[in-house]
Design an enzyme around this catalytic site. Structure first.
Site, PDB file in Angstrom:
ATOM      1  CG  ASN A 103      -2.180  -0.801   0.970  1.00 25.46           C
ATOM      2  OD1 ASN A 103      -2.741  -0.747  -0.110  1.00 25.46           O
ATOM      3  ND2 ASN A 103      -2.629  -1.531   1.973  1.00 25.46           N
ATOM      4  CG  MET A 135      -3.507  -7.933   1.721  1.00 27.65           C
ATOM      5  SD  MET A 135      -4.556  -7.149   0.473  1.00 27.65           S
ATOM      6  CE  MET A 135      -4.352  -8.286  -0.899  1.00 27.65           C
ATOM      7  CG  HIS A 146      -6.584  -1.622  -2.823  1.00 25.06           C
ATOM      8  ND1 HIS A 146      -7.623  -2.441  -2.430  1.00 25.06           N
ATOM      9  CD2 HIS A 146      -5.513  -1.977  -2.055  1.00 25.06           C
ATOM     10  CE1 HIS A 146      -7.203  -3.254  -1.480  1.00 25.06           C
ATOM     11  NE2 HIS A 146      -5.922  -2.997  -1.231  1.00 25.06           N
ATOM     12  CG  ASP A 165     -10.907  -3.132  -2.360  1.00 22.64           C
ATOM     13  OD1 ASP A 165     -10.725  -2.966  -1.138  1.00 22.64           O
ATOM     14  OD2 ASP A 165     -10.206  -2.566  -3.230  1.00 22.64           O
TER      15      ASP A 165
END
Length: 325
Positions: free
Chosen positions: A128, A234, A183, A159
């Site tokens: 990220n 994740m 995202h 998501d």
């Protein structure tokens, strides 16, 4: 003999950041995928131990651990898929954008090694903020003359995993929901109107559902009380995306995924990258699909998304071109 043992296919998968909170469970899930023959685990520390632990699992794939700067390129040699979960986790009060200054440099270093060691690999970016880190990888690949937009992906699968789970109380079942855009936060646009079984959701419940899908990561960060972010979910989502890449590489399957990519869909909005549906194959993206139809409310969400994405993407590009932080 366990049914999953048998002749191993060829793909080698390298996971960069394999000793971290996402990296370890992701490495486990990739290890048990029967389409993997070699699993290369890289991190600054602890990867030999992670590799030794995973090597005891009775699947055919071989696992090797690499650590430190000097072993980055050996970890990447021959890799057909490279997954990047490396970086620091999000902490309470920290947005994905706050992670940029720390994670951008890490991703740039890893991208440089990929460009010079395995430039034909399919690259799946988890680090990220994905809206900015994917452009960082792209700019590094461009600088080395090896950029192929079909082979670079931002992993937005979490998501879709959240959307399918969170909508289930309203539909009575786990139900796939298209999720487009980006995202992070408001760049995440769930297309709830595309789900026929969700037509009866009230306006208030729908707004709450969309809010939860967009900011589900905050829920986990808060629940972990400063001890981490969404690592297990994740890792699960990342493993689903890697599985689709692997199936595409076989040439015998045409899996579809929503992912953050460079496409004509993005150009419709004056962007270089946008999360939309693609079909995967041996060369990465084989087909880019049009967006699902949006209702009036989703079009408003899309307007906010596009505005935010422009800034996110520009930040990643600028980091590589100008060294901006």
């Amino acid at each position: 003999m366990p049914r999953w043992l048998g002749p191993a296919p060829q793909p080698k998968v390298a996971i960069l950041g394999a000793a971290g909170g996402i990296g370890q469970p992701l490495s486990l899930l990739v290890k048990i995928n029967p389409l993997v023959s070699q699993l290369s685990l890289y991190d600054l520390v602890n990867t030999p131990g992670v590799a030794a632990d995973l090597s005891h699992i009775m699947t055919d794939s071989e696992v090797k651990g690499f650590k430190g700067d000097a072993e980055l390129k050996p970890a990447l040699e021959g890799a057909q898929i490279v997954v990047i979960p490396a970086g620091v986790p999000r902490k309470p009060g920290m947005t994905r954008d706050d992670l940029f200054n720390i994670n951008a440099g890490i991703v740039k270093t890893l991208a440089t090694a990929i460009a010079t060691t395995c430039p034909k690999a399919l690259i799946a970016v988890i680090s990220n903020p994905v809206n900015s880190t994917v452009p960082i990888v792209a700019e590094v690949l461009k600088a080395h003359g090896v950029y192929d937009p079909r082979r670079l992906f931002g992993v937005t699968t979490l998501d879709l995993v959240r959307a399918a789970k969170f909508i289930s109380p309203h539909t009575g079942a786990i139900t796939a929901v298209p999720v487009i855009g980006g995202h992070s936060g408001a760049t995440i646009v769930p297309v709830v109107s595309a789900v026929s079984s969700a037509k009866g959701i009230s306006a208030a419940d729908r707004a709450a559902l969309i809010q939860r899908i967009q900011f589900g990561g905050d829920e986990v960060v808060k629940a972990k009380d400063g001890a981490g972010s969404a690592t297990l979910s994740m890792a699960y989502a990342g493993s689903l995306f890697v599985d689709s890449l692997l199936k595409g590489l076989t040439g015998k399957a045409t899996p579809k995924e929503y992912t953050f990519v460079n496409s004509e869909v993005a150009k419709e909005f004056g962007l270089e990258y946008f999360a939309s549906e693609v079909t995967l194959g041996p060369n990465g993206v084989e087909t880019y699909h049009a967006l699902p139809s949006l209702d009036a409310d989703e079009k408003k969400l899309l307007e906010v998304c596009v505005n935010d994405l422009k800034a996110n993407i520009a930040k990643g590009v600028d980091f590589v071109k100008n060294g901006s932080k």
